[in-house]
Design an enzyme around this catalytic site. Structure first.
Site, PDB file in Angstrom:
ATOM      1  N   GLU A   1      18.473 -10.056  -6.657  1.00  0.00           N
ATOM      2  CA  GLU A   1      18.570  -9.282  -6.906  1.00  0.00           C
ATOM      3  C   GLU A   1      19.720  -8.701  -5.811  1.00  0.00           C
ATOM      4  OE1 GLU A   1      19.252  -6.354 -10.686  1.00  0.00           O
ATOM      5  OE2 GLU A   1      17.181  -6.855  -9.351  1.00  0.00           O
TER       6      GLU A   1
ATOM      7  N   CYS B   1      16.246  -9.277 -13.098  1.00  0.00           N
ATOM      8  CA  CYS B   1      15.455  -8.638 -13.225  1.00  0.00           C
ATOM      9  C   CYS B   1      15.288  -8.115 -14.826  1.00  0.00           C
ATOM     10  CB  CYS B   1      16.002  -7.314 -12.303  1.00  0.00           C
ATOM     11  SG  CYS B   1      13.623  -6.811 -11.749  1.00  0.00           S
TER      12      CYS B   1
ATOM     13  N   LYS C   1      24.879  -8.173 -15.247  1.00  0.00           N
ATOM     14  CA  LYS C   1      23.970  -7.678 -15.560  1.00  0.00           C
ATOM     15  C   LYS C   1      24.091  -7.324 -16.915  1.00  0.00           C
ATOM     16  CE  LYS C   1      19.238  -5.498 -14.049  1.00  0.00           C
ATOM     17  NZ  LYS C   1      18.507  -5.484 -13.353  1.00  0.00           N
TER      18      LYS C   1
ATOM     19  N   PRO D   1      -2.477  11.977  13.396  1.00  0.00           N
ATOM     20  CA  PRO D   1      -3.280  13.148  13.470  1.00  0.00           C
ATOM     21  C   PRO D   1      -4.858  12.662  12.475  1.00  0.00           C
ATOM     22  CG  PRO D   1      -1.620  14.261  12.977  1.00  0.00           C
ATOM     23  CD  PRO D   1      -0.991  12.835  12.635  1.00  0.00           C
ATOM     24  N   LEU D   2      -5.594  12.150  13.651  1.00  0.00           N
ATOM     25  CA  LEU D   2      -6.759  11.927  12.864  1.00  0.00           C
ATOM     26  C   LEU D   2      -7.897  12.717  12.964  1.00  0.00           C
ATOM     27  CD1 LEU D   2      -8.208   9.213  11.327  1.00  0.00           C
ATOM     28  CD2 LEU D   2      -8.908   8.936  14.487  1.00  0.00           C
ATOM     29  N   SER D   3      -8.172  12.810  11.728  1.00  0.00           N
ATOM     30  CA  SER D   3      -9.405  14.481  11.288  1.00  0.00           C
ATOM     31  C   SER D   3     -11.150  14.373  11.432  1.00  0.00           C
ATOM     32  CB  SER D   3      -8.990  14.895   9.877  1.00  0.00           C
ATOM     33  OG  SER D   3      -8.968  14.576   8.844  1.00  0.00           O
ATOM     34  N   GLY D   4     -10.864  13.064  10.788  1.00  0.00           N
ATOM     35  CA  GLY D   4     -12.535  12.259  10.851  1.00  0.00           C
ATOM     36  C   GLY D   4     -12.721  12.368   9.522  1.00  0.00           C
ATOM     37  N   GLY D   5     -11.723  12.396   8.604  1.00  0.00           N
ATOM     38  CA  GLY D   5     -11.484  12.528   6.273  1.00  0.00           C
ATOM     39  C   GLY D   5     -11.224  11.152   6.078  1.00  0.00           C
ATOM     40  N   ILE D   6     -11.593  10.933   4.843  1.00  0.00           N
ATOM     41  CA  ILE D   6     -11.335   9.786   4.339  1.00  0.00           C
ATOM     42  C   ILE D   6      -9.399   9.433   4.006  1.00  0.00           C
ATOM     43  CG2 ILE D   6     -11.101   9.003   1.957  1.00  0.00           C
ATOM     44  CD1 ILE D   6     -13.801   9.784   1.493  1.00  0.00           C
ATOM     45  N   ASP D   7      -8.734  10.679   4.324  1.00  0.00           N
ATOM     46  CA  ASP D   7      -7.158  10.309   3.855  1.00  0.00           C
ATOM     47  C   ASP D   7      -6.841  10.059   5.099  1.00  0.00           C
ATOM     48  OD1 ASP D   7      -6.879  11.342   1.673  1.00  0.00           O
ATOM     49  OD2 ASP D   7      -7.125  12.638   1.899  1.00  0.00           O
ATOM     50  N   SER D   8      -7.046  10.317   6.256  1.00  0.00           N
ATOM     51  CA  SER D   8      -6.127  10.008   8.288  1.00  0.00           C
ATOM     52  C   SER D   8      -7.247   8.597   8.546  1.00  0.00           C
ATOM     53  CB  SER D   8      -6.652  11.347   8.320  1.00  0.00           C
ATOM     54  OG  SER D   8      -7.696  11.950   8.896  1.00  0.00           O
TER      55      SER D   8
END
EC number: 6.3.5.1
Length: 694
Positions: free
Chosen positions: A45, A175, A114, A355-362
């Site tokens: 499209e 579509c 369309k 920024p890597l915090s050591g948690g699941i999200d990052s």
């Protein structure tokens, strides 16, 4: 006999307003289709200008440049002896339409506007286009002079018609028309149309692909016929990832399947199919044939061309195949990774900083970047010259070949652990170990000096020093001190993104990645202008539950053993003082609700369209085994208080990959006020009244 027709469909990675690149990809797809023997080629499209032009559709330049591209396509030798079906905006009698332009050998056969426009969720087509409301009606369209000079035509048919070739009949859907309850293919099929085409601009949502596939297959199962679907693929300039899945179906079965996620800018599917299979399939459906005898005919545009050859008995035809769907974990691994690659190469930056915090999200965000590096190395290994060229541009090395994901990751991905006096050694170690396993360039730093300096300025001006609750401070002081830490991290993230490569003697800057998940955004469990504020966020549309499953997938498929301890640790912001060196703060305790509950609230609020009272009414049944009505009422009230208090944060939410239909994205998907009466007095009184009755 003229019974085996060869048709092509494609998935193209188009980019809004990239007329040069879009033209090249369209021409390449036509060349590939012809080389594989196709006599008809279908594209996505609005492929000429790119689907995501938004308010640029209002500009006359967009129409002008689209016609300039069309002229170039008409003139190209590549488009000769194949019916080409391309998408672009067209203005007819001062009304703008979303159209298919179908041409053959420098002659436009039909411009088909369309009929049903997409206008829900992320779609706003009624803002820019008008639906064609004249069923089975065709008008004359006066061509611009640049097209007249190429085609020798002054006017061409414009409207709701079908094409009658020498051997079959083709009808167009665009579509949304496939998703409409009165899809055009129904009546077209009854009127003898044997090949239906659909040009889509359909974006990825977790667990959605099967719906599209089922709709296509059911269209030909009920009515017989061949259904050809094209779709855009990739990030064309905003939050959406168009997920390909080009396909061809016949008589209820898939006969050709394209990839959902891929770094290939051009993917072409070709199938040779037997028209007699369609005719014999329809012959025994008596209800269909009775309806067909009463249908109002469509205008037919006669085309002196055949999709088959006169001697095609020996041509092999496609047989049905079983569609292979990705698991949600695979979708998270591949979709956001491809989106990040498109964003990186098109923004002309040199990589990412997280920024890597050591948690699941990052950690999940880091894994998606690592997956992207895997995809790049795999594409280069498979001979994708465009990906190799892009990788060389990104790393500023014309001889570089990305062969190993960890090595490529080291070049383009910087992770940064920003410790404070409230950070534990455990999270520091987890972040460092994950960075080592994925190969990122990792930085450890401490933000305490900056935090103390900012709080010191406040104390110097006011004569007061705020304290954490653990040291006798009020909740206001406690929250303010947490927010200072979070906001300092955002400032430092951007500083390091701009200058880290400079310190390493490398050119370019880095895009800052955010890592707030969809549930935290919904609840507002984030600091405004903290590390959730970034350039882009690949997990902002994904739930905590799905992210945990994705982390487990990465442990098993990427052998990232560092993720095991990250999975086992309770989610925490680490913004309050430690107790005996251990974390005292956890996310779910802070929020007053679990992530599982948050997902349920989110789906009821957005997908089920439930306000406080309706949500309560649904949850007293859903949770009747675990909660009393009074407890349900308390939970619902707490959610809506927190949601409404924090809704203002959505106005500054980092652009996120769209993956969930309950996303609170304020940009255009979830349009709500951001200043609420947070007492919800009338609504909560209705709940209380019902609780007392129960």
């Amino acid at each position: 006999m003229g019974r085996a027709v060869s048709v092509a469909t494609c998935a193209l990675n188009q980019w809004a307003l990239d007329f040069e690149g879009n033209t090249e990809r369209i021409l390449k797809s036509i060349q590939v289709a012809k080389s594989k023997g196709a006599r008809y080629r279908l594209g996505p499209e609005l492929e000429i200008c790119g689907y995501g032009c938004s308010d640029h559709y209002y500009e006359s330049d967009t129409l002008l440049h689209s016609f300039q591209v069309l002229a170039k396509l008409l003139e190209s030798p590549s488009t000769q002896d194949i019916i080409c079906d391309v998408g672009m905006p067209v203005m007819h009698r001062n009304v703008r339409y979303n159209c298919r332009v179908i041409f053959l050998n420098k002659k436009i056969l039909l411009i088909r506007p369309k009929i049903s426009l997409a206008n829900a969720g992320n779609y706003r087509e009624l803002r820019w286009f008008t639906p064609w409301n004249k069923a089975r009606h065709v008008e004359e369209y006066l061509l611009p002079r640049i097209i007249q000079e190429v085609t020798g035509q002054d006017t061409v048919p414009f409207g709701d018609a079908v094409l009658a070739t020498k051997d079959t009949c083709l009808g167009t859907e665009i579509c949304e028309e496939l998703w409409a309850p009165n899809s055009p293919h129904i009546e077209m099929g009854l009127d003898g149309v044997e090949i239906f085409t659909n040009s889509s601009g359909s974006h990825h949502v977790l667990r959605k692909a099967h719906t599209r596939v089922d709709l296509v297959n059911s269209a030909t199962a009920k009515n017989g016929g061949i259904y050809v679907l094209a779709n855009q693929k990739g990030c064309d300039g905003d939050r959406l990832y168009y997920d390909g899945c080009a396909m061809i179906s016949m008589n209820g079965d898939t006969v050709a399947q394209g990839s959902q996620f891929s770094l290939d800018d051009v993917e072409v599917l070709v199938a040779t199919l037997d028209l007699e299979d369609v005719r014999s399939y329809r012959a025994e459906i008596s209800s269909r044939n009775l309806a067909a005898s009463k249908v109002n005919p469509f205008p037919r545009i006669k085309v002196n061309f055949a999709l088959s050859s006169s001697d095609d008995v020996a041509l092999p035809t496609r047989v049905p195949l079983q569609w292979r769907h990705h698991t949600p974990e695979e979708e998270i691994c591949l979709g956001p990774a491809c989106w990040l690659w498109d964003y990186l190469r098109r923004s002309k930056q040199a990589g990412f900083l997280l920024p890597l915090s050591g948690g699941i999200d990052s950690s999940a965000t880091a894994c998606i970047v690592y997956s992207m590096c895997h995809q790049v190395c795999l594409a280069v290994k498979n001979g994708n010259a465009e990906v190799l060229a892009d990788a060389r541009r990104i790393v500023h090395d014309e001889t570089y070949v990305p062969e190993e994901p960890r090595e490529f990751c080291k070049r383009i991905f910087t992770t940064c652990y920003m410790a404070s006096e409230n950070s534990s050694q455990d999270t520091c170690n987890r972040a460092k170990l994950l960075a080592e396993q994925i190969g990122s360039y990792h930085i450890n730093l401490n933000i305490d000096a900056a935090v103390k300096a900012i709080v010191g300025i406040f104390s110097m001006v006011t004569g007061r020093t705020p304290r954490f609750s653990a040291y006798g401070g009020s909740s206001r002081e406690n929250l303010a001190l947490q927010n200072v830490q979070a906001r300092v991290r955002m400032v430092l993230a951007y500083l390091f993104a701009q200058l880290t490569l400079w310190t390493r003697g490398m050119p370019g800057g880095l895009l800052v990645l955010g890592s707030a998940n969809v549930d935290e955004s919904l609840r507002g469990y984030l600091t405004k202008y903290d590390c959730s504020s970034a350039d882009i966020n690949p997990i902002g549309g994904i739930s905590k539950t799905d992210l945990k499953n994705f982390i487990q997938y990465c442990i098993e498929n990427f052998q990232l053993t560092a993720l095991r301890s990250i999975m086992a640790a309770p989610p925490t912001a680490e913004l309050e003082p430690l107790v005996d060196g251990q974390v005292s703060q956890t996310d779910e305790a802070d929020m007053g609700m679990t992530y599982t509950e948050l997902s349920i609230y989110g789906k009821l609020r957005k997908i089920a369209k439930a306000g406080p009272y309706s949500m309560f009414c649904k949850l007293i049944h859903l949770w009747k085994e675990i909660c009393t009505p009074r407890e349900v009422a308390s939970k619902v009230k707490h959610f809506f208080r927190m949601y409404s208090v924090n809704r203002h944060k959505m106005t500054t939410l980092t652009p996120s990959y769209h993956a969930e239909n309950y996303s609170p994205d304020d940009n255009r998907f979830d349009l709500r006020p951001f200043l609420y009466n947070t007492t919800w007095s009338w609504q909560f009184r209705c709940i209380d009244k019902q609780v007392n009755i129960l």
